[in-house]
Design a protein around this motif. Structure first.
Motif, PDB file in Angstrom:
ATOM      1  N   GLN A 159      -6.967   4.691  -6.437  1.00 37.38           N
ATOM      2  CA  GLN A 159      -8.031   3.768  -6.837  1.00 37.38           C
ATOM      3  C   GLN A 159      -7.776   3.163  -8.220  1.00 37.38           C
ATOM      4  O   GLN A 159      -8.192   2.042  -8.479  1.00 37.38           O
ATOM      5  CB  GLN A 159      -9.384   4.481  -6.838  1.00 37.38           C
ATOM      6  CG  GLN A 159      -9.924   4.745  -5.458  1.00 37.38           C
ATOM      7  CD  GLN A 159     -11.246   5.483  -5.508  1.00 37.38           C
ATOM      8  OE1 GLN A 159     -11.394   6.495  -6.201  1.00 37.38           O
ATOM      9  NE2 GLN A 159     -12.220   4.972  -4.767  1.00 37.38           N
ATOM     10  N   TYR A 176      -8.225   2.609   1.555  1.00 40.26           N
ATOM     11  CA  TYR A 176      -9.504   3.147   1.094  1.00 40.26           C
ATOM     12  C   TYR A 176     -10.261   3.734   2.288  1.00 40.26           C
ATOM     13  O   TYR A 176     -10.836   4.813   2.210  1.00 40.26           O
ATOM     14  CB  TYR A 176     -10.359   2.044   0.467  1.00 40.26           C
ATOM     15  CG  TYR A 176     -10.176   1.814  -1.006  1.00 40.26           C
ATOM     16  CD1 TYR A 176     -11.261   1.918  -1.866  1.00 40.26           C
ATOM     17  CD2 TYR A 176      -8.954   1.456  -1.553  1.00 40.26           C
ATOM     18  CE1 TYR A 176     -11.139   1.673  -3.229  1.00 40.26           C
ATOM     19  CE2 TYR A 176      -8.816   1.214  -2.907  1.00 40.26           C
ATOM     20  CZ  TYR A 176      -9.901   1.328  -3.745  1.00 40.26           C
ATOM     21  OH  TYR A 176      -9.769   1.094  -5.085  1.00 40.26           O
ATOM     22  N   VAL A 235      -5.084   0.479  -7.335  1.00 36.70           N
ATOM     23  CA  VAL A 235      -5.583  -0.581  -6.456  1.00 36.70           C
ATOM     24  C   VAL A 235      -7.098  -0.597  -6.583  1.00 36.70           C
ATOM     25  O   VAL A 235      -7.783   0.219  -5.977  1.00 36.70           O
ATOM     26  CB  VAL A 235      -5.166  -0.333  -4.988  1.00 36.70           C
ATOM     27  CG1 VAL A 235      -5.662  -1.442  -4.085  1.00 36.70           C
ATOM     28  CG2 VAL A 235      -3.658  -0.165  -4.865  1.00 36.70           C
ATOM     29  N   THR A 236      -7.604  -1.529  -7.362  1.00 41.35           N
ATOM     30  CA  THR A 236      -9.037  -1.535  -7.664  1.00 41.35           C
ATOM     31  C   THR A 236      -9.877  -2.236  -6.603  1.00 41.35           C
ATOM     32  O   THR A 236     -11.079  -2.029  -6.531  1.00 41.35           O
ATOM     33  CB  THR A 236      -9.282  -2.198  -9.034  1.00 41.35           C
ATOM     34  OG1 THR A 236      -8.712  -3.504  -9.027  1.00 41.35           O
ATOM     35  CG2 THR A 236      -8.656  -1.373 -10.148  1.00 41.35           C
ATOM     36  N   THR A 237      -9.258  -3.070  -5.778  1.00 35.81           N
ATOM     37  CA  THR A 237      -9.973  -3.750  -4.705  1.00 35.81           C
ATOM     38  C   THR A 237      -9.833  -2.937  -3.417  1.00 35.81           C
ATOM     39  O   THR A 237      -8.708  -2.651  -3.004  1.00 35.81           O
ATOM     40  CB  THR A 237      -9.399  -5.168  -4.485  1.00 35.81           C
ATOM     41  OG1 THR A 237      -9.432  -5.873  -5.725  1.00 35.81           O
ATOM     42  CG2 THR A 237     -10.206  -5.917  -3.441  1.00 35.81           C
ATOM     43  N   PRO A 238     -10.933  -2.573  -2.787  1.00 38.78           N
ATOM     44  CA  PRO A 238     -10.839  -1.778  -1.551  1.00 38.78           C
ATOM     45  C   PRO A 238      -9.945  -2.448  -0.507  1.00 38.78           C
ATOM     46  O   PRO A 238      -9.986  -3.658  -0.311  1.00 38.78           O
ATOM     47  CB  PRO A 238     -12.294  -1.713  -1.064  1.00 38.78           C
ATOM     48  CG  PRO A 238     -13.109  -1.864  -2.305  1.00 38.78           C
ATOM     49  CD  PRO A 238     -12.331  -2.811  -3.172  1.00 38.78           C
ATOM     50  N   ASP A 239      -9.142  -1.622   0.126  1.00 37.49           N
ATOM     51  CA  ASP A 239      -8.230  -2.111   1.167  1.00 37.49           C
ATOM     52  C   ASP A 239      -8.280  -1.129   2.343  1.00 37.49           C
ATOM     53  O   ASP A 239      -9.112  -0.236   2.377  1.00 37.49           O
ATOM     54  CB  ASP A 239      -6.808  -2.283   0.618  1.00 37.49           C
ATOM     55  CG  ASP A 239      -6.197  -0.999   0.099  1.00 37.49           C
ATOM     56  OD1 ASP A 239      -6.813   0.083   0.252  1.00 37.49           O
ATOM     57  OD2 ASP A 239      -5.083  -1.053  -0.456  1.00 37.49           O
ATOM     58  N   GLN A 243       0.835  -1.201   0.000  1.00 40.47           N
ATOM     59  CA  GLN A 243       0.000   0.000   0.000  1.00 40.47           C
ATOM     60  C   GLN A 243       0.872   1.254   0.000  1.00 40.47           C
ATOM     61  O   GLN A 243       0.568   2.229  -0.684  1.00 40.47           O
ATOM     62  CB  GLN A 243      -0.908   0.014   1.233  1.00 40.47           C
ATOM     63  CG  GLN A 243      -1.965  -1.063   1.199  1.00 40.47           C
ATOM     64  CD  GLN A 243      -2.625  -1.228   2.546  1.00 40.47           C
ATOM     65  OE1 GLN A 243      -1.948  -1.268   3.567  1.00 40.47           O
ATOM     66  NE2 GLN A 243      -3.944  -1.335   2.536  1.00 40.47           N
TER      67      GLN A 243
END
Length: 186
Positions: free
Chosen positions: A68, A78, A71-75, A40
C-alpha cells in the motif's frame, strides 16, 4: 493453518532465498489471478523482499502494508489481499506464526478451505501456497526418513490427500506436480 502460511525463515546458506520466496509467491498469484499484471508483480515482489529483509517474522498483513505504501491507488491486488486478510486466512500476529513442520510434524493436519474464502480463486491460492510450503518442507527434510534395511521399508514422513486436485492441476501450478513426481523421495 492460519498461523503458518506466510512465515519465512531465510536460509542463510541460500543467498537468493528472499528473492526466491518473493518470486514464488508472485508467480502463484500471477497464475491464479488473471488481473495481476507485471507492474503489480514487481511492486509485490519488492514489498515481500522489503518485509523479509527486516529479519523478523512476516505476515501477509505486513506485505499488504508495504504494498500500500508503494501503490497508493487501489488496484486488483488490493482486492486479492483483502480477500485473504479479511477472511482471517492468515494470522496478523507474528507471535502466532509457526513453521509448517511444527504444524504437521507427526500429526494429522486437515486443510479445509471451504469457509476461508468466498471465491474459488482465493481458495485455490490458499491450497497452492500450502502445497508450496509443503514442498519446501519436504525438500528441507529430505534424507531424514528412517529406512529399515532388514525389511526393505522406509518410514513415511508425509501422507496427504488433495481433494479435487484437478482444480490445482488445471492451472499448471508446479507444486502439486512436483510433489506427485518427487514425493516418494521424502
Amino acid at each position: 493453518f492460519r498461523r503458518v502460511l506466510f512465515r519465512s525463515e531465510v536460509d542463510p546458506e541460500v543467498a537468493n532465498s528472499i528473492n526466491q520466496t518473493a518470486l514464488t509467491f508472485c508467480n502463484i498469484i500471477e497464475k491464479i489471478f488473471s488481473n495481476f499484471g507485471p507492474v503489480q508483480k514487481n511492486h509485490l515482489k519488492e514489498s515481500i523482499k522489503e518485509c523479509l529483509n527486516r529479519g523478523t517474522k512476516t505476515t501477509l498483513q505486513d506485505v499488504y502494508n508495504a504494498y500500500q505504501i508503494r501503490v497508493t491507488t487501489p488496484d486488483a491486488l488490493y482486492s486479492i489481499f483483502s480477500d485473504l486478510i479479511d477472511n482471517g486466512v492468515f494470522s496478523q500476529d507474528p507471535d502466532e506464526l509457526i513453521s509448517l513442520e511444527e504444524l504437521i510434524g507427526g500429526k494429522v493436519c486437515v486443510l479445509n478451505v471451504e469457509n476461508c474464502a468466498v471465491d474459488d480463486k482465493t481458495r485455490l491460492a490458499v491450497v497452492t501456497l500450502f502445497l508450496n510450503r509443503l514442498n519446501e518442507t519436504m525438500k528441507a527434510n529430505s534424507g531424514k526418513a528412517k529406512y529399515d534395511e532388514t525389511r526393505n521399508k522406509r518410514e513415511l514422513q508425509y501422507v496427504f490427500l488433495v481433494d479435487e486436485a484437478d482444480r490445482v492441476m488445471r492451472h499448471k501450478l508446479e507444486n502439486l506436480e512436483r510433489i506427485l513426481r518427487e514425493g516418494r523421495e521424502y
